[in-house]
Each structure stands twice: as C-alpha cells, then as structure tokens.
Design a protein around this motif. Structure first.
Motif, short mmCIF file in Angstrom:
data_model
loop_
_atom_site.label_atom_id
_atom_site.label_comp_id
_atom_site.label_asym_id
_atom_site.label_seq_id
_atom_site.Cartn_x
_atom_site.Cartn_y
_atom_site.Cartn_z
N ASP A 245 12.77 6.07 5.28
CA ASP A 245 11.19 6.46 4.94
C ASP A 245 11.25 7.20 3.47
OD1 ASP A 245 8.70 6.57 5.14
OD2 ASP A 245 8.65 8.20 6.26
N TYR A 246 10.94 6.51 2.45
CA TYR A 246 10.91 6.72 1.01
C TYR A 246 10.22 8.24 1.06
CZ TYR A 246 11.49 1.94 -0.15
OH TYR A 246 11.84 0.51 -0.08
N LYS A 247 10.95 9.30 0.52
CA LYS A 247 10.42 10.55 0.08
C LYS A 247 9.65 10.54 -1.26
CE LYS A 247 13.13 14.28 -0.26
NZ LYS A 247 14.05 15.29 0.04
N ARG B 53 -3.12 -1.14 2.47
CA ARG B 53 -2.62 -1.70 3.84
C ARG B 53 -1.56 -0.66 4.46
NH1 ARG B 53 -0.29 -7.27 2.75
NH2 ARG B 53 -2.13 -7.98 2.53
N ASP B 54 -0.88 -0.03 3.78
CA ASP B 54 0.14 1.08 4.66
C ASP B 54 -0.91 1.88 5.26
OD1 ASP B 54 2.36 2.13 5.22
OD2 ASP B 54 2.34 3.56 3.50
N GLY B 55 -1.96 2.14 4.84
CA GLY B 55 -2.75 3.35 5.54
C GLY B 55 -3.50 2.82 6.70
N ARG C 215 -0.05 8.44 -6.77
CA ARG C 215 0.03 6.84 -6.58
C ARG C 215 0.91 6.50 -5.69
NH1 ARG C 215 -3.90 4.50 -10.28
NH2 ARG C 215 -4.49 5.97 -11.73
N ASP C 216 1.01 5.99 -4.47
CA ASP C 216 1.89 6.08 -3.56
C ASP C 216 3.18 5.08 -4.32
OD1 ASP C 216 1.89 7.53 -1.53
OD2 ASP C 216 1.46 6.00 0.16
N SER C 217 2.63 3.88 -4.57
CA SER C 217 3.60 2.77 -4.88
C SER C 217 4.21 3.09 -6.14
CB SER C 217 2.89 1.43 -5.03
OG SER C 217 2.26 1.19 -3.81
N ILE C 218 3.50 3.94 -7.17
CA ILE C 218 4.18 4.40 -8.35
C ILE C 218 5.15 5.33 -8.21
CG2 ILE C 218 3.55 5.46 -10.47
CD1 ILE C 218 2.52 2.62 -10.58
N1 LIG Z 1 4.56 3.89 -1.22
C1 LIG Z 1 4.95 5.11 -0.65
O1 LIG Z 1 5.08 5.94 -1.15
C2 LIG Z 1 5.76 4.89 0.60
C3 LIG Z 1 6.44 6.04 1.10
C4 LIG Z 1 7.42 5.97 1.96
C5 LIG Z 1 7.45 4.84 2.87
N2 LIG Z 1 6.85 3.97 2.61
C6 LIG Z 1 6.73 2.72 3.44
O2 LIG Z 1 7.02 1.70 2.85
C7 LIG Z 1 6.48 0.35 3.51
C8 LIG Z 1 5.73 -0.41 2.41
O3 LIG Z 1 4.65 0.23 1.92
P1 LIG Z 1 3.62 -0.62 1.21
O4 LIG Z 1 2.67 0.59 0.65
O5 LIG Z 1 4.12 -1.56 0.35
O6 LIG Z 1 2.72 -1.18 2.48
P2 LIG Z 1 2.18 -2.64 2.39
O7 LIG Z 1 1.25 -2.62 3.67
O8 LIG Z 1 1.40 -2.93 1.27
O9 LIG Z 1 3.26 -3.53 2.45
C9 LIG Z 1 3.92 -3.89 3.64
C10 LIG Z 1 3.93 -5.66 3.77
O10 LIG Z 1 4.84 -5.86 4.69
C11 LIG Z 1 4.60 -7.12 5.38
N3 LIG Z 1 5.20 -7.07 6.51
C12 LIG Z 1 4.82 -6.55 7.87
N4 LIG Z 1 5.64 -6.63 8.60
C13 LIG Z 1 6.49 -7.65 8.35
C14 LIG Z 1 7.56 -8.38 8.97
N5 LIG Z 1 7.92 -8.13 9.99
N6 LIG Z 1 8.41 -9.18 7.94
C15 LIG Z 1 7.95 -9.31 6.83
N7 LIG Z 1 6.87 -8.88 6.19
C16 LIG Z 1 6.16 -7.92 6.98
C17 LIG Z 1 3.02 -6.85 5.47
O11 LIG Z 1 2.27 -8.11 5.46
C18 LIG Z 1 2.76 -6.10 3.88
O12 LIG Z 1 2.37 -7.08 2.94
C19 LIG Z 1 5.60 0.94 4.51
O13 LIG Z 1 6.56 0.81 5.70
C20 LIG Z 1 5.42 2.51 4.22
O14 LIG Z 1 4.98 3.04 5.33
C21 LIG Z 1 5.96 3.71 1.75
#
Ligand SMILES: NC(=O)c1ccc[n+]([C@@H]2O[C@H](COP(=O)([O-])OP(=O)(O)OC[C@H]3O[C@@H](n4cnc5c(N)ncnc54)[C@H](O)[C@@H]3O)[C@@H](O)[C@H]2O)c1
Length: 439
Positions: free
Chosen positions: A246-248, A281-283, A360-363
């Motif tokens: 889980d990315y911090k 979508r994560d939300g 911005r989560d992804s940034i």
């Molecule tokens: N953005 C952040 O700061 C952050 C921090 C910690 C953890 N995360 C984790 O990173 C992950 C990705 O985050 P995100 O914002 O890109 O989410 P996102 O919902 O935009 O992308 C996740 C993608 O995974 C795909 N997916 C789901 N199950 C799958 C499978 N079995 N095989 C292949 N693809 C699959 C979905 O269709 C989606 O496109 C999430 O689990 C999120 O909780 C994100």
C-alpha cells in the motif's frame, strides 16, 4: 564488483520490463510521466531515485552523489511497460478517463501511450465488488490463469526484448482476507491453484506467476498477496525480492511525518481523526466495506507502531484513532484529507492540530511506483531475495520479518533505505554520532 562492495551487483544492461496489473489512475499517471520526463516536458518530482542524493563518509568530505550515480539503476529510456486491466482502453484512453493530467500534456504523449493495450485480466468480482469489465481471460482454473499470465509475460518479453522485469500491483484494492490454510506452504498453494480454492485472489495468481518466473513483485495496494508463507517460500526458492504493501502517498504519509515529531517531544495524544473525500475509481472500489476494510487495517497500524504505547503509557495508552474514506465523485483524483489531532502537553493541557491536505493521489503515488520498480530491479541484480524491508519507506503497511515489528517512522525508513545502499556499496553506514568533529 568494486573492491569494497558488500554484494555483487550485476550491471543494469538492456531494457527493464515493468509489468503492472491494473492500468488506472496511478499507472497511467506513471506512464504519462515517464514519457513527459523523457521529452523534457516535466521533472520527476517526488522520486528519490531521480532527484535524491546520498551523503557518503564524514560531513567534512563533501561527498553527496546522486543516488542514481551511486548505485546502478535502470534508466527511464530503458523501461518498457506492460499492463493488464479488466477494461479495454489503451493507456491514453485510460489516462483521459482517469482525469488526473491535463489534456494539453496528454496530447503530447498520446502516441506512445495509445500503443499500450492492456492484456486480458485475471479477475474475480468476489474480490472487488464494485467493479466489472469485459477484458478478461477465458474461464479456467486458478492454475490455468496463472499459466496464462506466465504466457503473457513470455510474450511481452519476446515482443519488447527486455532483459529483466519487475511486477508492481496497481490494480484495485481487493477485499480484506486473512491468510488461510491454502497459504501455509507452496505445496498447499499450488494444490489450491489446481482446485481453484476460493481463498486465492487474482492478485495472488499474478504474484505467483511473476515469482515462478523469477520476476520481483511489489504490492501497491493493502490486500493480502505475497505476505503469506506460501508465496514467500516461492520468493526464497526462486531468489526473488518482494515488498509491499500500500503506497504511502497522502494522509498516512502526513501521519508518519507528524507522529514521530510528537513522540520526539514526548507530547501526548488523546485522539486522531482522519477522513478523506475521494472521487476516482479507487474511491468507488473502496466504497465497498470489504475493500475499505483492507485499507482501514493498512492505514490504522502506523500510529500504533510509531507511538509505542507500551513504552509510553502516560502519553499514548488511550488514544482514539479513526480513519474514514468517503466516495465523493465530484472530486475525482483530487482527494482532500482532513486530520484532527487532539494532543496534550505539560501537565496534560490539551491542544489541537488540524491538517487539511488538498492532494492529488496519483501525482503522489506515481514517483513511488517508479522508485519501487527501479529499487526492486536493483535488489534482484544484487541477489537480495525475500522481503525487502529497506523499501518500507514507500508503504503504509510495510512487510517485515515475523520476529520484528514494522518500522513506520518515515525518517527511520529513509535512513534504513540509504544505509542499505551504502552497505551495498561498502560505504560506512551513517550513525550521526559525529563526536570526531569535537576532539
Ligand atoms: N493513488 C494513491 O495515492 C494510492 C495510494 C495507496 C494505494 N493505492 C492503491 O493503488 C491501486 C491503484 O490506484 P488507482 O487510483 O490507480 O486505482 P484505479 O481504480 O484508477 O485503477 C485500478 C485499475 O485496476 C484495474 N483492475 C482491478 N482488478 C484488476 C485485476 N484483477 N487485474 C487487472 N486489472 C484490475 C481496474 O480496472 C482499474 O483500471 C489501488 O488499489 C489503490 O488503493 C493508491
């Protein structure tokens, strides 16, 4: 090997394949970022491997090379990306839908991104309740699915000519699961794959395929994947490094900045309430209680371990910690996090700290993804296998040896990471003692 190196590090020759299950907001921001940086359209802000330096020797020596000049890392030009997703959009289309980056930038990197088409996914809606998509592998047993992923990896390697690979999970968060009997040994797990044991999740199938092929694995999400005896046995057997979970990136990053500071001054804590609104979508996935539970567990542990209430009962024995995530579509990826921290000082007098992080989560996550891939590849070339605790710096719930507690303090984590790099290169570890300057 240089004379003083503690480990032999194979050179970063040839291309590095970055294999990513999940091509959503974080992955597409990462890919677009790579292309933008290669074209000089932006800087890799937030990436230790790209911008960080490392002090060597005494402070008087003035030696602080860039990390990428100190250890041999893959170059950005040498990265080849391969993804799986349950949706058919190519990386450009997925980035447009994710809505993280501006169209002006995305248009300039459209051509390479549009060329990244997701491979069909191993997916089971039991593990991600709020999603469903069409780009799935044909029906089959878990073992057949693992073999299909291995075939994907072989074809990716043949197509791109990469010499090495690393896999990093950037797919959705799966529902909370504890290790079960099928996770106890590699033999049990392989038997479970044959029988499609319901306790085996899609992320575990990808991880099994990667490790079986000697490909390192990082888990960017909080659910159970390689943190179980069976896959750790496989990682050791194949001499492969793994890390997670889980990315911090956002609120927990802030928490692990502030909590060590409070503890360093012996200020007490009555309560810490954290809430977020998030509309990507994560939300949406985390709106399901099962997936949220995985996140809640991962987000909750940092404070307990940093504050060590057993050692400091007067300060931390009774603090109340609550973490909420609310799905709120209008915000998209521009998450807003609030923290209300009730602390107390001298004679128990109460005070409050309020944090409002408009992030911005992804940034925040994209540079962590880059660093993890480059460091995992380094670890692999250095012959380091199993759990890579020195990469705890990047995770909310770092994997660790069973006999030690996880280290969450971000400053200790960074020191551990840099000392590991110093150790690899046979440089003195930095202790910050410094008495020699005052002899
Ligand atoms: N953005 C952040 O700061 C952050 C921090 C910690 C953890 N995360 C984790 O990173 C992950 C990705 O985050 P995100 O914002 O890109 O989410 P996102 O919902 O935009 O992308 C996740 C993608 O995974 C795909 N997916 C789901 N199950 C799958 C499978 N079995 N095989 C292949 N693809 C699959 C979905 O269709 C989606 O496109 C999430 O689990 C999120 O909780 C994100």
């Amino acid at each position: 090997m240089r004379n003083q190196d503690n480990v032999q590090i194979a050179p970063a020759q040839g291309k590095l394949g970055v294999l990513v299950p999940g091509m959503g907001a974080v992955t597409t921001t990462f890919i677009a970022g790579l292309e933008a940086i290669k074209r000089g359209l932006g800087k890799p802000v937030g990436s230790l491997t790209q911008l960080g330096t490392i002090r060597l020797g005494k402070r008087t020596e003035g030696r602080s090379p860039r990390i990428q000049d100190f250890v041999p890392l893959a170059q950005l030009e040498d990265l080849e990306i391969g993804c799986w997703d349950i949706f058919e959009d190519n990386a450009y289309e997925a980035a447009v839908k994710a809505g993280v980056l501006e169209m002006g930038l995305l248009e300039q990197v459209k051509q390479p991104m549009a060329g990244i088409q997701p491979m069909t996914a191993v997916f089971d809606q039991k593990f991600v309740k709020n999603l469903n998509g069409p780009n799935l592998k044909p029906r089959g047993s878990n073992m057949e699915h693992a073999e299909m992923v291995m075939d994907d990896i072989r074809q990716f390697q043949a197509r791109t000519g990469v010499s090495r690979m690393a896999m990093i999970w950037c797919g959705s968060t799966e529902v909370f699961h504890q290790p079960a009997a099928v996770h106890a040994t590699l033999k049990d797990f392989e038997c479970g794959l044959q029988k499609s044991d319901p306790e085996i999740s899609p992320s575990q199938i990808y991880a099994y395929a990667a490790l079986k092929m000697g490909v390192p694995y990082a888990n960017g999400a909080p659910h159970l994947t390689t943190d179980m005896p069976a896959l750790l046995e496989l990682a050791r057997e194949r001499n492969v490094p793994v890390c997670g979970k889980d990315y911090k990136s956002g609120q927990t990053f802030m928490k692990t900045l502030i909590a060590p500071g409070l503890k360093s001054r012996l200020l007490g804590l009555n309560g810490w309430f954290s809430t977020n609104i998030l509309g990507n979508r994560d939300g949406e996935v985390l709106d399901d209680p099962g997936s949220f539970r995985s996140k809640e567990v991962s987000k909750s542990s940092a404070l307990e371990f940093i504050l060590q209430k057993d050692l400091y009962p007067d300060l931390y024995e009774h603090f109340y910690h609550k973490v909420r995530i609310e799905y709120y579509p209008p915000r998209g990826d521009a998450k807003e996090g609030w923290d209300n921290i009730d602390i107390f000082g001298w004679l128990g007098y109460p005070m409050q700290i309020k944090v409002n992080f408009l992030c911005r989560d992804s940034i925040l996550a994209a540079p962590l993804m880059l660093d993890l891939v480059l460091f995992l590849d380094l670890a692999q070339r250095a012959g380091m296998r199993g759990v890579q605790e020195w990469l705890s710096f990047y995770f909310k719930a770092p994997m660790h040896a069973p006999e030690v507690y996880p280290e969450h303090d971000i400053f200790i984590q960074l020191m551990k990471l840099k000392n590991t790099l110093r150790w690899m290169r046979g440089e003195d570890l930095i202790t910050h003692l410094g008495l020699e300057y005052y002899d």
